[in-house]
Design a protein around this motif. Structure first.
Motif, PDB file in Angstrom:
ATOM      1  N   SER A  24      -5.268   1.383  -3.518  1.00 13.23           N
ATOM      2  CA  SER A  24      -4.427   1.639  -2.347  1.00 13.23           C
ATOM      3  C   SER A  24      -3.188   2.448  -2.724  1.00 13.23           C
ATOM      4  O   SER A  24      -2.791   2.500  -3.879  1.00 13.23           O
ATOM      5  N   LYS A  25      -2.614   3.058  -1.739  1.00 14.84           N
ATOM      6  CA  LYS A  25      -1.385   3.825  -1.934  1.00 14.84           C
ATOM      7  C   LYS A  25      -0.230   3.169  -1.186  1.00 14.84           C
ATOM      8  O   LYS A  25       0.725   3.820  -0.814  1.00 14.84           O
ATOM      9  N   THR A  26      -0.341   1.878  -0.979  1.00 15.05           N
ATOM     10  CA  THR A  26       0.662   1.163  -0.202  1.00 15.05           C
ATOM     11  C   THR A  26       1.761   0.607  -1.088  1.00 15.05           C
ATOM     12  O   THR A  26       1.659   0.569  -2.311  1.00 15.05           O
ATOM     13  N   SER A  27       2.808   0.141  -0.441  1.00 15.10           N
ATOM     14  CA  SER A  27       3.909  -0.492  -1.153  1.00 15.10           C
ATOM     15  C   SER A  27       3.727  -2.005  -1.125  1.00 15.10           C
ATOM     16  O   SER A  27       2.949  -2.529  -0.336  1.00 15.10           O
ATOM     17  N   SER A  46       9.798  -1.896  -1.534  1.00 20.27           N
ATOM     18  CA  SER A  46       9.463  -0.479  -1.500  1.00 20.27           C
ATOM     19  C   SER A  46       8.649  -0.016  -2.717  1.00 20.27           C
ATOM     20  O   SER A  46       8.186   1.117  -2.754  1.00 20.27           O
ATOM     21  N   ARG A  47       8.439  -0.888  -3.689  1.00 19.61           N
ATOM     22  CA  ARG A  47       7.692  -0.511  -4.903  1.00 19.61           C
ATOM     23  C   ARG A  47       6.221  -0.257  -4.598  1.00 19.61           C
ATOM     24  O   ARG A  47       5.617  -0.896  -3.753  1.00 19.61           O
ATOM     25  N   SER A  48       5.634   0.636  -5.345  1.00 20.56           N
ATOM     26  CA  SER A  48       4.208   0.914  -5.240  1.00 20.56           C
ATOM     27  C   SER A  48       3.422  -0.332  -5.655  1.00 20.56           C
ATOM     28  O   SER A  48       3.736  -0.972  -6.659  1.00 20.56           O
ATOM     29  N   GLU A  51       1.842   0.053  -9.109  1.00 21.12           N
ATOM     30  CA  GLU A  51       2.865  -0.102 -10.152  1.00 21.12           C
ATOM     31  C   GLU A  51       3.183  -1.579 -10.372  1.00 21.12           C
ATOM     32  O   GLU A  51       3.292  -2.042 -11.507  1.00 21.12           O
TER      33      GLU A  51
END
Length: 131
Positions: A24-27, A46-48, A51
């Motif tokens: 996913s590309k969500t936070s 707000s972090r990925s 990550e």
């Protein structure tokens, strides 16, 4: 008295959602199942998500890929491949919970319903120490 040296960090990864979250590309904040809105922290929110997951796994000495019974083989293999390529632990290999023995010491363990061999969590050298 007997003692156990607990210098090992273990991260449990949910096989049923890990690959989806990893791709996913969500936070972190947009993932309702991972986030408690009552404890909102804008820095973390707000972090990925990728990550955040990578950081949790990389901090571990050992990783348990749990709920492998809830995913098909390709999903399990994808999750294991992702985990094997992250820089954590000492990279000794992968062990399946049904093949565990007291001599086994590996970085990744697959599990069903969280059942993990004690030798994975408490290696022989840690449990044999006494103070």
């Amino acid at each position: 008295a007997n003692s156990i040296d607990l210098r090992t960090t273990v991260t449990v990864v949910d096989a049923s959602s890990f690959v989806e979250y990893w791709m996913s590309k969500t936070s972190v904040g947009s993932s309702a199942s991972l986030w408690d809105e009552q404890e909102a922290d804008p820095c973390i929110e707000s972090r990925s998500l990728v990550e955040f997951l990578a950081e949790q796994i990389e901090a571990a000495d050992r990783v348990i890929l749990n709920k492998v019974d809830l995913v098909d083989e390709p999903t399990q293999l994808t999750a294991l491949e992702i985990l094997k390529n992250l820089p954590f632990g000492s990279r000794r290999g992968i062990i399946s919970v049904d093949r565990a023995s007291n001599q086994d010491r590996f970085d990744i363990c697959t599990a069903i319903q969280g059942k993990v061999p004690l030798s994975f969590l408490f290696p022989q050298d840690a449990t044999s120490r006494q103070s």
